[in-house]
Design a protein around this motif. Structure first.
Motif, short mmCIF file in Angstrom:
data_model
loop_
_atom_site.label_atom_id
_atom_site.label_comp_id
_atom_site.label_asym_id
_atom_site.label_seq_id
_atom_site.Cartn_x
_atom_site.Cartn_y
_atom_site.Cartn_z
N LEU A 25 2.53 6.40 16.15
CA LEU A 25 3.97 6.21 16.41
C LEU A 25 4.55 5.20 15.42
CD1 LEU A 25 6.26 6.92 18.49
CD2 LEU A 25 5.72 4.75 19.57
N ASN A 26 3.82 4.11 15.20
CA ASN A 26 4.29 3.10 14.25
C ASN A 26 4.41 3.68 12.85
OD1 ASN A 26 4.31 1.32 16.33
ND2 ASN A 26 2.49 0.21 15.71
N LEU A 27 3.41 4.49 12.47
CA LEU A 27 3.42 5.10 11.14
C LEU A 27 4.62 6.01 10.99
CD1 LEU A 27 1.92 5.46 8.46
CD2 LEU A 27 0.78 7.42 9.47
N ARG A 28 4.90 6.81 12.03
CA ARG A 28 6.05 7.71 11.95
C ARG A 28 7.35 6.92 11.86
NH1 ARG A 28 6.61 11.33 16.57
NH2 ARG A 28 5.14 10.06 17.73
N THR A 29 7.39 5.78 12.55
CA THR A 29 8.58 4.94 12.47
C THR A 29 8.82 4.49 11.04
OG1 THR A 29 8.04 4.15 14.67
CG2 THR A 29 9.72 2.94 13.48
N VAL A 30 7.74 4.11 10.37
CA VAL A 30 7.86 3.65 8.98
C VAL A 30 8.48 4.76 8.12
CG1 VAL A 30 6.52 3.03 6.93
CG2 VAL A 30 6.01 1.97 9.12
N GLN A 43 13.62 0.22 8.17
CA GLN A 43 14.34 -0.94 8.68
C GLN A 43 14.01 -1.16 10.16
OE1 GLN A 43 15.89 1.36 6.81
NE2 GLN A 43 16.60 0.23 5.05
N ALA A 44 14.03 -0.04 10.90
CA ALA A 44 13.72 -0.15 12.33
C ALA A 44 12.29 -0.63 12.52
CB ALA A 44 13.92 1.20 13.01
N ALA A 45 11.38 -0.09 11.71
CA ALA A 45 9.99 -0.49 11.82
C ALA A 45 9.85 -1.98 11.55
CB ALA A 45 9.14 0.31 10.84
N ASP A 46 10.50 -2.42 10.51
CA ASP A 46 10.42 -3.82 10.12
C ASP A 46 10.97 -4.72 11.22
OD1 ASP A 46 9.85 -5.96 8.60
OD2 ASP A 46 11.38 -5.63 7.08
N ALA A 47 12.14 -4.32 11.74
CA ALA A 47 12.76 -5.14 12.78
C ALA A 47 11.91 -5.14 14.05
CB ALA A 47 14.16 -4.62 13.10
N ALA A 48 11.07 -4.11 14.21
CA ALA A 48 10.22 -4.07 15.40
C ALA A 48 8.90 -4.80 15.15
CB ALA A 48 9.95 -2.63 15.80
N ALA A 94 1.91 -2.56 4.63
CA ALA A 94 0.51 -2.27 4.96
C ALA A 94 0.35 -0.84 5.46
CB ALA A 94 0.01 -3.25 6.01
N HIS A 95 1.29 -0.41 6.33
CA HIS A 95 1.19 0.95 6.85
C HIS A 95 1.31 1.97 5.72
CE1 HIS A 95 1.49 -0.67 10.90
NE2 HIS A 95 1.21 0.52 11.35
N LYS A 96 2.24 1.70 4.80
CA LYS A 96 2.43 2.66 3.70
C LYS A 96 1.18 2.72 2.82
CE LYS A 96 7.44 2.91 3.03
NZ LYS A 96 7.91 4.10 2.34
N TYR A 97 0.67 1.55 2.44
CA TYR A 97 -0.51 1.52 1.57
C TYR A 97 -1.67 2.28 2.21
CZ TYR A 97 0.39 -1.49 -2.46
OH TYR A 97 0.82 -1.97 -3.67
N LEU A 98 -1.93 1.96 3.48
CA LEU A 98 -3.07 2.59 4.15
C LEU A 98 -2.89 4.09 4.25
CD1 LEU A 98 -4.33 0.27 7.00
CD2 LEU A 98 -5.63 1.30 5.13
N ALA A 99 -1.68 4.50 4.67
CA ALA A 99 -1.43 5.93 4.85
C ALA A 99 -1.58 6.66 3.52
CB ALA A 99 -0.05 6.16 5.44
N ILE A 100 -1.08 6.08 2.44
CA ILE A 100 -1.14 6.76 1.15
C ILE A 100 -2.59 6.85 0.68
CG2 ILE A 100 -0.55 6.55 -1.28
CD1 ILE A 100 2.13 5.35 -0.34
N CYS A 101 -3.35 5.76 0.82
CA CYS A 101 -4.73 5.78 0.32
C CYS A 101 -5.60 6.71 1.16
CB CYS A 101 -5.31 4.37 0.30
SG CYS A 101 -4.56 3.37 -0.98
N ILE A 102 -5.45 6.66 2.49
CA ILE A 102 -6.25 7.56 3.33
C ILE A 102 -5.81 9.01 3.10
CG2 ILE A 102 -6.72 8.23 5.72
CD1 ILE A 102 -6.56 5.21 6.40
N GLY A 103 -4.50 9.20 3.02
CA GLY A 103 -3.98 10.55 2.75
C GLY A 103 -4.54 11.09 1.45
#
Lengths: 512, 327
Positions: B184-189, B194-199, B205-214
């Motif tokens: 859910l957090n990843l989808r928010t990103v 902005q919403a993810a950041d404010a939450a 970190a989420h972007k880096y991890l998702a891109i590398c694992i992807g």
């Protein structure tokens, strides 16, 4: 007086060469409702963003409950019990209310939406909200989205709530509901900081008012000691005349005659129904109504941006050749050339009027894209025009070529209105021209509209604030559910009367 | 019947490669980054695994299948994630344009892989063609008793383990996105940083991890292609690239849902190979059939746009870089 929950000491923040906040020192006390007041660009939002972890102060110290804290990101702010509802909602459209509430929280039970939904219902019952946890954000109205944002912040256990211009997009009724909720929060021992431009709201909701001017903290006063004049003076730094001028123009010539206008929106719903009215040069015709009752479609129909149903007619009487033109069927460009100008200020200011990544001068050129003879652009005239608007309207910008999206909302608005007026129209239509603007800028805009009126322009002013409509406009047309519920004289109209017509849905239909 | 079975099998081989690419790209795009470097990343994954097992098989007389498989997967994941890391650094930290960076990565990946692929072929010596027989055999080992069960066995159990791994990964990805907090957090990103950041979500970190694992998962597509599809050798013919682009198209076809990638991948496989089973095609009309997967993607795009369903749209912040202090 109770102890300070937040103490700011010499907090400063600048963006490039612009000082948004300079040496701000102030205290916020436990359990109070504090209004933060200031003109556009006075640094209210920036200051609050530093408390909520969006920005990090260049220097200065923030104490929460007596302890010095380092708020590096929103998570730190939540840990301090600070939660902020931003002016631009930070919600994910495709998520449900419950999903939006729970994002970013570490939970023991993983993603347990049923549990979250129950918690949301409890919060709703406690403070008097109405919210369906399973509803998707894209199905929500603006006020529902705001409610969701507040629930989100409370769910995270915030004791200090910051609301950034929460009433800017609400109807008077919705605002009252919000204020009830805020009072409930206060009863619950929470501290609420509210940023707003509307002085009567400041006076009705808050315990204390703190004032910022040009990024600096001016002073704070107890609300019971405050008056509108006093607050304005503190905000602007000088006395401001709070009366709106309404000159009487003797010679009025008809400019626009709209008859039997009906429109459907893209979802196939009727948004305008049999609208008929006249607009005269030398008068300001106000359009009152709860937003979303056909105002946008009405103006867009005249500007040629809406398809209307057959049988409608929009006659335009040109001041140049005294001929009448039927506007229906003409292209927006042709209509503009005839002298009908639409300055539309939607919720997203940069959506329709200006290009965010271009500077002021380039934005001036947009409307004349087809005029040049040479293959090279002529940058001189637009630059002069931009300079003129900059000086006349006191636009605060680092330079003419600074992208307009970097300017604050009020300044963007000035650029847009300035450009529309400069084209010397015969009919000037403005929608929500002062939405989100501070007092000083609003009065500048009223003055500009009055100048246009004196010059014989037919001004159509779609507004939200009934007090302003009653002071500024010669006649007030009241729209409700796309119907004209009445056209009143601005000088004799009663607020209650307008309010009644604004909400007269079923009665109006039964009559016919 | 025979024709149907072999078309089905060809579709599964083909589909598995692009399914890996598609799952990896879905994870990346859910984080709001459009990585057009899938072909390059598949190349990197393929060449890394090939080089690793080539060295290993050459260094010992009795190479173990298990080690070979493990080594191939680890090497490809490392190589492909490295490609993802380059992309992540450029687009997240330096906020470079995502489309340009992705395209550059595609060209870079294929260049690097073909350079080393050529070198490996030279190293392989007299046959001028590299081969890693032990690894390839391990990758192609089917589920022996089940595979012999007549038609059912041929249709469903005659493949190497990567085919099943792809399906499992797709299901796991789907469950992860829909039913976990992290998902859910990843989808928010990806929807609204902005919403993810404010939450309080760490967007970077989420972007880096998702891109590398992807990217790592995309790399498995390359491994499968090298070890199973072309049986443990290297071909400089650019066919990985073609498959990489089809994976990107498949993401759109699957409307960003990993569960749809499963049947979508096989459907693309059927459409792609159909020309072999339609009698009387000339060389020119074959090419028209090879376009079908792309045509289908366009049709899907048209339909999802027409229905205007909010659930079938790409992540709202796809392609935009995020900087907190931007005004």
């Amino acid at each position: 007086m109770s102890e300070a929950v937040i103490s700011l000491r010499n907090v400063s923040k600048s963006f490039g060469s612009v000082h948004a906040n300079e040496n701000v020192s102030m205290d916020i006390y436990k359990g109070e409702i504090l209004s933060l007041l200031g003109e556009n660009g006075s640094g209210k939002t920036t200051l609050m963003n530093m408390l909520s972890g969006i920005y990090y102060p260049d220097h200065g110290e923030i104490k929460v409950n007596g302890k010095v804290v380092n708020i590096r990101d929103p998570k730190d702010a939540f840990d301090c019990g600070i939660g902020m509802v931003h002016q631009h909602f930070k919600l994910v459209d495709v998520f449900s209310a419950a999903e939006n509430v729970v994002i970013g929280i570490k939970r023991e039970h993983g993603l347990d939406l049923r549990g979250v939904s129950n918690d949301i219902r409890k919060i709703c019952d406690k403070y008097g909200f109405v919210m369906d946890p399973a509803k998707k954000v894209y199905d929500m109205s603006v006020s529902e989205k705001q409610t969701l944002e507040i629930i989100k912040v409370i769910y995270r256990g915030a004791d200090i709530l910051i609301l950034d211009e929460p009433t800017a997009v609400l109807t008077p009724q919705e605002t009252e509901k919000l204020f009830d909720v805020i009072r409930n929060m206060k009863k619950d021992g929470k501290t609420v900081i509210i940023i707003t431009h509307k002085l009567h709201e400041v006076l009705s909701i808050s315990d204390r008012v703190a004032i910022l001017r040009k990024g600096e903290y001016v002073d704070s006063i107890e609300t019971r000691d405050a008056t509108e004049e006093r607050l304005t003076e503190m905000m602007v730094g000088e006395k401001v005349e709070l009366n709106i001028e309404r000159p009487e123009i003797k010679e009025k010539k008809i400019r626009l005659r709209v008859s039997h206008l009906s429109c459907y929106n893209s979802d196939g719903l009727k948004v305008l129904e049999d609208v008929s009215f006249d607009a005269y040069g030398g008068e300001i015709l106000g359009v009152a109504g709860v937003s979303g009752n056909g105002q946008k479609e009405l103006l867009e129909s005249v500007a040629g941006l809406q398809n209307s149903m057959p049988g409608a007619s929009i006659k335009y009487y040109s001041p140049d050749d005294d001929k009448e033109y039927e506007l229906i069927g003409l292209t927006p460009r042709k209509i503009r050339q005839l002298g009908v100008h639409l300055s539309f200020v939607p919720e997203d200011r940069l959506g329709m009027g200006l290009v965010g990544s271009m500077g002021m001068s380039d934005n001036m050129m947009l409307k004349d894209y087809n005029e040049g003879r040479s293959i090279f652009t002529d940058k001189k005239k637009p630059r002069e025009l931009a300079e003129q608007i900059l000086n006349d309207l006191n636009v605060v910008t680092p330079g003419l070529s600074t992208p307009v999206r970097r300017l604050s909302g009020g300044n963007v608005q000035k650029v847009l209105v300035g450009r529309e007026i400069s084209a010397s129209p015969a009919v000037l239509m403005t929608a929500y021209a002062v939405r989100g603007l501070d007092i000083n800028t609003s009065y500048t805009i009223y003055r500009l509209l009055n100048e246009q009126k004196k010059a014989g322009v037919a001004v159509i002013y779609v507004g939200e604030d009934l007090d302003v409509l009653m002071e500024l406009c010669d006649r007030i047309l009241v729209l409700c559910s796309g119907r004209v519920n009445g056209i009143l004289d601005g000088r004799s109209a009663k607020k209650e009367e307008i309010g009644r017509l604004m909400t007269l849905v079923s009665a109006g239909k039964e009559k016919r | 019947m025979q024709g149907f079975i072999s078309l089905f099998q060809a579709a599964v081989f083909f589909g598995t490669v692009i399914m890996f690419g598609c799952i990896g790209e879905i994870i990346t795009e859910k984080a709001g980054n459009l990585n057009l470097g899938v072909p390059g990343i598949m190349y990197l994954g393929g060449i890394s695994s090939l080089a690793a097992v080539f060295i290993y098989e050459g260094s010992t007389d009795t190479p173990s299948s298990a080690v070979c498989v493990l080594l191939a997967l680890l090497a490809s994941f490392a190589g492909a994630s490295f490609g993802g890391l380059i992309y992540a650094f450029l687009t997240i930290t330096l906020r470079a344009n995502q489309n340009v960076t992705g395209l550059a990565l595609s060209i870079f990946g294929s260049g690097v892989a073909n350079f080393f692929g050529g070198s490996l072929n030279t190293l392989a010596g007299r046959f001028e063609q590299i081969s890693v027989p032990v690894t390839s055999a391990a990758f192609r080992q089917n589920i022996a008793p089940l595979a012999n069960m007549g038609i059912i066995g041929k249709l469903f159990f005659s493949y190497g383990f990567m085919v099943y791994l792809a399906v499992i990964l797709a299901i796991v990805t789907q469950l992860f996105m829909q039913h976990t907090m992290t998902g859910l957090n990843l989808r928010t990103v990806g929807e609204n940083p902005q919403a993810a950041d404010a939450a309080g979500i760490n967007v970077t970190a989420h972007k880096y991890l998702a891109i590398c694992i992807g990217a790592g998962i995309c790399g498995f597509g390359g491994v499968y292609y090298v070890m199973d599809y072309i049986k443990g050798t290297w071909a400089n013919d650019g066919s990985i690239e073609k498959l990489g682009w089809l994976s990107v198209a498949l993401v759109i076809f699957a409307t960003w849902k990993a569960k749809n990638a499963i049947w979508g991948a096989y459907l693309f496989g059927v459409l792609y190979w159909m020309y072999l089973y339609i009698p009387g095609l000339t060389r020119a009309s074959q090419e028209i059939f090879k376009m079908l997967p792309y045509v289908v993607t366009i049709v899907v795009l048209v339909f999802t746009s027409l229905t205007n369903s909010r659930e079938k749209q790409p992540p709202a912040a796809l392609g935009q870089s995020y900087f907190r202090e931007e005004r």
